[in-house]
Design an enzyme around this catalytic site. Structure first.
Site, PDB file in Angstrom:
ATOM      1  CG  ASP A  65      30.771   5.914   3.904  1.00  8.37           C
ATOM      2  OD1 ASP A  65      31.773   5.804   4.834  1.00  8.37           O
ATOM      3  OD2 ASP A  65      29.777   5.912   3.850  1.00  8.37           O
ATOM      4  CB  ALA A 130      45.186  22.632  16.044  1.00 10.13           C
ATOM      5  CE1 TYR A 160      37.471  17.346  11.831  1.00 15.51           C
ATOM      6  CE2 TYR A 160      38.578  18.879  13.686  1.00 15.51           C
ATOM      7  CZ  TYR A 160      38.991  18.830  12.828  1.00 15.51           C
ATOM      8  OH  TYR A 160      39.947  18.422  11.791  1.00 15.51           O
TER       9      TYR A 160
HETATM   10  P1  NAD Z   1      38.812  17.449   3.195  1.00 16.73           P
HETATM   11  O1  NAD Z   1      37.165  17.297   3.321  1.00 16.73           O
HETATM   12  O2  NAD Z   1      39.433  18.037   1.706  1.00 16.73           O
HETATM   13  O3  NAD Z   1      39.487  15.756   3.035  1.00 16.73           O
HETATM   14  C1  NAD Z   1      38.778  14.658   3.980  1.00 16.73           C
HETATM   15  C2  NAD Z   1      37.938  13.624   2.735  1.00 16.73           C
HETATM   16  O4  NAD Z   1      37.465  12.268   3.200  1.00 16.73           O
HETATM   17  C3  NAD Z   1      37.347  14.126   1.969  1.00 16.73           C
HETATM   18  O5  NAD Z   1      37.346  14.138   0.488  1.00 16.73           O
HETATM   19  C4  NAD Z   1      35.998  13.196   2.048  1.00 16.73           C
HETATM   20  O6  NAD Z   1      35.050  12.960   1.109  1.00 16.73           O
HETATM   21  C5  NAD Z   1      36.404  12.222   2.206  1.00 16.73           C
HETATM   22  N1  NAD Z   1      35.890  11.054   3.285  1.00 16.73           N
HETATM   23  C6  NAD Z   1      34.776  11.466   4.289  1.00 16.73           C
HETATM   24  N2  NAD Z   1      33.518  11.089   4.845  1.00 16.73           N
HETATM   25  C7  NAD Z   1      34.353   9.620   4.551  1.00 16.73           C
HETATM   26  C8  NAD Z   1      34.618   8.103   4.811  1.00 16.73           C
HETATM   27  N3  NAD Z   1      33.161   7.744   5.122  1.00 16.73           N
HETATM   28  N4  NAD Z   1      35.090   7.248   3.925  1.00 16.73           N
HETATM   29  C9  NAD Z   1      36.084   7.726   2.148  1.00 16.73           C
HETATM   30  N5  NAD Z   1      36.416   8.872   2.783  1.00 16.73           N
HETATM   31  C10 NAD Z   1      35.511   9.998   3.365  1.00 16.73           C
HETATM   32  O7  NAD Z   1      39.992  17.876   4.169  1.00 16.73           O
HETATM   33  P2  NAD Z   1      41.510  18.409   4.394  1.00 16.73           P
HETATM   34  O8  NAD Z   1      41.572  19.293   4.910  1.00 16.73           O
HETATM   35  O9  NAD Z   1      42.299  17.373   3.806  1.00 16.73           O
HETATM   36  O10 NAD Z   1      41.949  17.132   5.667  1.00 16.73           O
HETATM   37  C11 NAD Z   1      42.342  15.861   6.174  1.00 16.73           C
HETATM   38  C12 NAD Z   1      42.430  15.540   7.598  1.00 16.73           C
HETATM   39  O11 NAD Z   1      43.123  15.838   8.123  1.00 16.73           O
HETATM   40  C13 NAD Z   1      40.995  15.337   8.080  1.00 16.73           C
HETATM   41  O12 NAD Z   1      41.454  13.974   9.547  1.00 16.73           O
HETATM   42  C14 NAD Z   1      40.862  16.446   9.027  1.00 16.73           C
HETATM   43  O13 NAD Z   1      40.321  16.468  10.209  1.00 16.73           O
HETATM   44  C15 NAD Z   1      42.132  16.575   9.545  1.00 16.73           C
HETATM   45  N6  NAD Z   1      42.376  18.134   9.622  1.00 16.73           N
HETATM   46  C16 NAD Z   1      42.588  18.706   8.313  1.00 16.73           C
HETATM   47  C17 NAD Z   1      42.895  20.271   9.165  1.00 16.73           C
HETATM   48  C18 NAD Z   1      42.860  21.443   8.081  1.00 16.73           C
HETATM   49  O14 NAD Z   1      42.996  22.763   8.175  1.00 16.73           O
HETATM   50  N7  NAD Z   1      42.805  20.732   6.755  1.00 16.73           N
HETATM   51  C19 NAD Z   1      42.955  20.729  10.011  1.00 16.73           C
HETATM   52  C20 NAD Z   1      43.140  19.603  10.787  1.00 16.73           C
HETATM   53  C21 NAD Z   1      43.380  18.469  11.270  1.00 16.73           C
END
Ligand code: NAD
Length: 347
Positions: A65, A130, A160
């Site tokens: 974590d 975004a 967020y």
């Molecule tokens: P996701 O939810 O699939 O992956 C995020 C991962 O982070 C998860 O597996 C979760 O278990 C892990 N996580 C959360 N808290 C944690 C902690 N305390 N310690 C360790 N791991 C932890 O999301 P994603 O779509 O892969 O997004 C990845 C990044 O990109 C994020 O920062 C998200 O905000 C950013 N983002 C994603 C999108 C999108 O469209 N998917 C858009 C804008 C920004």
């Protein structure tokens, strides 16, 4: 891409750490670097291993974590590069409802960047969004595309978006005060295989594909759409996203400089639904849920800056990307129905 912009001294056996690698983009990034020949990749996520979306063979997997300072130190020990893709996030249904959880992701970046700096990492990547942009500029579905300077004066998505904006500032100050190289990409709606496709955190493209697959399976004749369907977005396929992360991370001209990473192909949610139905080979009646979370009215990525620096921008069309995504979600749906595991091990 102009090669002169790609500045990496990272050797194939240098340690690359990917935080959030049990999730969608982090998992795809681990696979991307492995395919590029990197042999020393550490994937970190708080989820137990069986719940990781992808487990890439040959990659060291740690369940930690990363809101915890001590675990961050363990995660980045010996790292040459650190990619922070870890956050508690989801689609509009999630981020409008669980603002505290979204805000608490600030602990991850705060502790991880400090640990990366103390461990002597060369470069640090932060996945912004975004949603960091001023929401007042996004009240019209025909909005102008957002350029990087539109984040200020700040009026981000509550929870967020503010977390992303402040974490961006952390990166910029680690560069300004301590000379650490940081990269910041503002992602615009990423989708593709191995993304979240059900459970409440999924985003519009995956949700649409799942609903179509479900309608076909259960003989449902309608497709639920959140809002009136006129809200518009751009959607980036995962392959463009991981390539863009690599390019942005290794471009010195983008050091500590937030940059859009998204396509400039804006479409309405109605049009997205039409494409999903086409992928599924079915026509459904759209049923509008006007009280459901729908986010801002319009948002697109202005790619003037990224093109000027990298001579590149994400270019995979939603029609092409959604076809592959639909096929994957349909297979996940079928596997689940047949009682098979839906987590894959990728060699
Ligand atoms: P996701 O939810 O699939 O992956 C995020 C991962 O982070 C998860 O597996 C979760 O278990 C892990 N996580 C959360 N808290 C944690 C902690 N305390 N310690 C360790 N791991 C932890 O999301 P994603 O779509 O892969 O997004 C990845 C990044 O990109 C994020 O920062 C998200 O905000 C950013 N983002 C994603 C999108 C999108 O469209 N998917 C858009 C804008 C920004």
């Amino acid at each position: 891409m102009a090669d002169t912009q790609y500045s990496s001294t990272t050797k194939k056996d240098d340690l690359i750490v990917i935080a959030g690698a049990g999730g969608f983009i982090g998992g795809a990034l681990a696979r991307y670097f492995q395919n590029k020949g990197f042999t020393n990749i550490r994937a970190v996520d708080k989820k137990p291993l069986p719940l990781w979306y992808q487990r890439v063979e040959g990659v060291e997997n740690l369940c930690l974590d990363l809101t915890n300072e001590e675990y961050c130190k363990i995660a980045v020990r010996g790292a040459k590069e650190v990619y922070n893709l870890a956050a508690d996030m989801g689609g509009m249904g999630f981020i409008e409802r669980f603002r505290i959880m979204c805000l608490r992701s600030i602990l991850i970046n705060t502790n991880l960047i400090e640990a990366a700096y103390n461990a002597g990492a060369d470069r640090y990547f932060f996945s912004s969004s975004a949603c960091a942009y001023n929401v007042k500029l996004q009240e019209d579905p025909n909005c102008l595309a957002l350029k990087e300077s539109d984040a200020y004066p700040a009026f981000s998505e509550r929870g967020y978006g503010w977390e992303k904006l402040v974490s961006e500032m952390f990166c910029q100050e680690y560069t300004a005060e301590r000379g650490m190289k940081t990269a910041i990409a503002r992602f615009h709606n990423v989708y593709g295989p191995w993304g979240t496709w059900d459970g409440g955190r999924e985003k519009a493209p995956a949700a649409m594909c799942r609903k179509v697959a479900e309608a076909k399976d259960k003989g449902i004749c309608s497709l639920e759409i959140w809002g009136d369907g006129t809200q518009a977005r751009s959607f980036m396929y995962i392959d463009d996203c991981v390539l863009g992360i690599d390019k942005i991370m290794h471009c010195d001209a983008l050091n500590a400089t937030p940059v859009n990473l998204g396509t400039s192909e804006m479409i309405s949610i109605n049009a997205l639904a039409d494409i999903a139905m086409e992928c599924g080979g079915i026509k459904l009646e759209k049923k509008y849920l006007l009280d459901a979370p729908k986010g801002v009215a319009g948002r697109n990525s202005d790619n003037t800056f990224i093109k000027s620096v990298l001579n590149w921008e994400p270019s995979i069309t939603i029609a092409d990307g959604l076809k592959k995504t639909y096929a994957w979600i349909q297979s996940q749906y079928d596997d689940r129905k047949a009682g098979k595991s839906t987590v894959k091990d990728i060699a």
